[in-house]
Design an enzyme around this catalytic site. Structure first.
Site, PDB file in Angstrom:
ATOM      1  N   GLN A 135      15.211  -8.893  -2.839  1.00 39.20           N
ATOM      2  CA  GLN A 135      13.874  -9.481  -2.671  1.00 39.20           C
ATOM      3  C   GLN A 135      13.474 -10.274  -3.919  1.00 39.20           C
ATOM      4  O   GLN A 135      12.922 -11.377  -3.813  1.00 39.20           O
ATOM      5  CB  GLN A 135      12.870  -8.361  -2.402  1.00 39.20           C
ATOM      6  CG  GLN A 135      11.421  -8.799  -2.419  1.00 39.20           C
ATOM      7  CD  GLN A 135      10.494  -7.714  -1.908  1.00 39.20           C
ATOM      8  OE1 GLN A 135      10.310  -7.589  -0.704  1.00 39.20           O
ATOM      9  NE2 GLN A 135       9.926  -6.922  -2.794  1.00 39.20           N
ATOM     10  N   LEU A 173       0.508   3.604  -2.204  1.00 37.59           N
ATOM     11  CA  LEU A 173       0.965   3.376  -3.571  1.00 37.59           C
ATOM     12  C   LEU A 173       1.547   4.643  -4.200  1.00 37.59           C
ATOM     13  O   LEU A 173       1.059   5.742  -3.962  1.00 37.59           O
ATOM     14  CB  LEU A 173      -0.192   2.845  -4.420  1.00 37.59           C
ATOM     15  CG  LEU A 173      -0.799   1.529  -3.916  1.00 37.59           C
ATOM     16  CD1 LEU A 173      -1.905   1.068  -4.854  1.00 37.59           C
ATOM     17  CD2 LEU A 173       0.247   0.438  -3.769  1.00 37.59           C
ATOM     18  N   GLY A 188       5.959   3.900  -8.625  1.00 39.04           N
ATOM     19  CA  GLY A 188       6.711   2.645  -8.752  1.00 39.04           C
ATOM     20  C   GLY A 188       5.738   1.470  -8.795  1.00 39.04           C
ATOM     21  O   GLY A 188       5.844   0.577  -9.649  1.00 39.04           O
ATOM     22  N   HIS A 189       4.764   1.484  -7.878  1.00 34.83           N
ATOM     23  CA  HIS A 189       3.716   0.465  -7.927  1.00 34.83           C
ATOM     24  C   HIS A 189       2.921   0.601  -9.235  1.00 34.83           C
ATOM     25  O   HIS A 189       2.571  -0.400  -9.863  1.00 34.83           O
ATOM     26  CB  HIS A 189       2.754   0.621  -6.749  1.00 34.83           C
ATOM     27  CG  HIS A 189       3.394   0.555  -5.396  1.00 34.83           C
ATOM     28  ND1 HIS A 189       3.569   1.657  -4.598  1.00 34.83           N
ATOM     29  CD2 HIS A 189       3.898  -0.493  -4.693  1.00 34.83           C
ATOM     30  CE1 HIS A 189       4.135   1.299  -3.455  1.00 34.83           C
ATOM     31  NE2 HIS A 189       4.365   0.002  -3.490  1.00 34.83           N
ATOM     32  N   SER A 226       7.477   4.187  -0.377  1.00 38.63           N
ATOM     33  CA  SER A 226       6.448   4.602   0.583  1.00 38.63           C
ATOM     34  C   SER A 226       7.098   5.276   1.783  1.00 38.63           C
ATOM     35  O   SER A 226       6.502   6.141   2.423  1.00 38.63           O
ATOM     36  CB  SER A 226       5.638   3.396   1.040  1.00 38.63           C
ATOM     37  OG  SER A 226       5.146   2.689  -0.081  1.00 38.63           O
ATOM     38  N   ARG A 227       8.330   4.890   2.102  1.00 35.46           N
ATOM     39  CA  ARG A 227       9.015   5.441   3.278  1.00 35.46           C
ATOM     40  C   ARG A 227       9.461   6.889   3.075  1.00 35.46           C
ATOM     41  O   ARG A 227       9.784   7.570   4.053  1.00 35.46           O
ATOM     42  CB  ARG A 227      10.233   4.592   3.635  1.00 35.46           C
ATOM     43  CG  ARG A 227       9.880   3.197   4.094  1.00 35.46           C
ATOM     44  CD  ARG A 227      11.130   2.355   4.267  1.00 35.46           C
ATOM     45  NE  ARG A 227      10.814   0.941   4.373  1.00 35.46           N
ATOM     46  CZ  ARG A 227      10.462   0.321   5.494  1.00 35.46           C
ATOM     47  NH1 ARG A 227      10.398   0.981   6.610  1.00 35.46           N
ATOM     48  NH2 ARG A 227      10.176  -0.960   5.498  1.00 35.46           N
ATOM     49  N   GLY A 254       0.805  -1.217   0.000  1.00 33.84           N
ATOM     50  CA  GLY A 254       0.000   0.000   0.000  1.00 33.84           C
ATOM     51  C   GLY A 254       0.838   1.266   0.000  1.00 33.84           C
ATOM     52  O   GLY A 254       2.038   1.235  -0.271  1.00 33.84           O
ATOM     53  N   GLY A 272       9.599  -4.947  -8.020  1.00 30.90           N
ATOM     54  CA  GLY A 272      10.488  -3.852  -8.399  1.00 30.90           C
ATOM     55  C   GLY A 272      11.958  -4.219  -8.217  1.00 30.90           C
ATOM     56  O   GLY A 272      12.346  -4.800  -7.204  1.00 30.90           O
ATOM     57  N   GLN A 273      12.764  -3.821  -9.198  1.00 33.71           N
ATOM     58  CA  GLN A 273      14.212  -4.024  -9.108  1.00 33.71           C
ATOM     59  C   GLN A 273      14.811  -3.203  -7.964  1.00 33.71           C
ATOM     60  O   GLN A 273      15.900  -3.478  -7.501  1.00 33.71           O
ATOM     61  CB  GLN A 273      14.848  -3.640 -10.451  1.00 33.71           C
ATOM     62  CG  GLN A 273      16.294  -4.019 -10.607  1.00 33.71           C
ATOM     63  CD  GLN A 273      16.543  -5.502 -10.436  1.00 33.71           C
ATOM     64  OE1 GLN A 273      15.747  -6.333 -10.887  1.00 33.71           O
ATOM     65  NE2 GLN A 273      17.624  -5.862  -9.763  1.00 33.71           N
TER      66      GLN A 273
END
Ligand code: AMP
Length: 287
Positions: A149, A29, A32-33, A182-183, A27, A143-144
């Site tokens: 991840q 968003l 990037g999302h 988001s951060r 979330g 996402g790269q």
């Protein structure tokens, strides 16, 4: 349509055409999302977006509590992108009473983010395994920006024989180079102004590498030199690692990942850049 339960998600999916593209998110968003959703839209008949702040991937409880959330805002973004199904479950729908499984990926989850955030990738691999199993997607989009991840999830899907292919999408950035996250909302104006130093440090590594520098130590020093000029930045790690194993490199003699984690006050940011001179590498990095 917003679905809350596992059962409702499965029932809705039964009626949807294949191929199915899945975009897992936490979330808050941003574009990037949006880019992941648009790539999923272009490549699949059905697009499923999940919105779930996964408590198991936060190794610091306060980080989970303060993670930004605004479902109404997220749903407006999702509606504008033409998504078919949204799954935004409560925590006990993802982890029902009695849930007692951890998916723990091996070596590739060990260094970098795995070392800095113990348990983080167990939480990621566990929730993504649940999502892959529930949705049965043909493709899932990541996402790269979170390069490790992607590697951890690919390993998990391969090992568990899950037939969802993992698609890595390019990092979307602000005009000044800061990767969308988001951060970023937690940064003070001064920290926000300083934060492009991550991208500048990666650019320094890339420039040195493009100029023929192949010493891992020299490339890490090039990044540190840029970061040390920024008093608001506290460096957690800088890394020049093997592109497949993520082992730190003394000598860059193949595809490598330049990556870093930097704190600005209470906000932790990560970014990375692939160093790869194999034919077609630049094209593969483009959207
Ligand atoms: P998150 O909601 O932060 O867990 O991110 C959900 C997905 O969006 C993950 O696959 C991230 O790697 C991806 N993502 C986050 N930021 C970006 C970005 N700036 N560019 C591309 N993908 C991103």
């Amino acid at each position: 349509m917003v679905l809350r339960t596992r059962a409702d998600l499965r029932a809705a999916l039964d009626a949807m055409p294949r191929p199915i593209g899945l975009v897992p998110t936490m979330g808050w968003l941003h574009d990037g999302h949006g880019a992941l959703i648009r790539q999923a839209r272009a490549e699949n008949a059905t697009v499923v977006v999940t919105v779930f702040v996964n408590p198991r991937q936060f190794n610091v409880a306060a980080d989970y509590t303060k993670y930004p959330r605004n479902e109404a805002r997220d749903l407006a973004v999702i509606a504008a992108e033409g998504v078919d199904l949204v799954w935004a479950p409560p925590v006990d729908e993802v982890y029902p009473t009695g849930f007692d499984t951890v998916v723990s990926v091996g070596a590739v989850a060990g260094p970098l983010e795995g070392a800095a955030r113990p348990g983080h990738f167990d939480g990621v691999a566990t929730v993504v395994a649940i999502l892959f199993s529930l949705v049965g997607a043909d493709r899932a989009y990541f996402g790269q920006k979170d390069a490790q991840q992607v590697m951890v999830i690919r390993q998990m899907a391969r090992d568990l024989a899950i037939g969802t292919s993992v698609v890595a999408c390019p990092t979307i950035r602000e005009a000044d180079g800061l990767a969308l996250s988001s951060r970023n909302v937690h940064l003070t104006p001064a920290e926000r102004a300083a934060a492009p130093v991550l991208h500048a440090a990666l650019a320094a590594a890339r420039n040195a590498w493009s100029g023929g520098e192949r010493s891992g130590g020299a490339l890490r020093s090039a990044m540190q030199a840029i970061l040390h000029r920024e008093p608001l930045a506290t460096v957690e790690y800088v890394s020049i690692a093997h592109g497949r194993t993520l082992a730190e490199l003394d000598v860059v003699d193949g595809p490598a990942l330049a990556s870093l984690a930097v704190r600005f006050g209470g906000t932790r940011l990560i970014d990375n850049e692939i160093l790869d001179e194999s034919p077609g590498a630049d094209d593969r990095r483009r959207p």
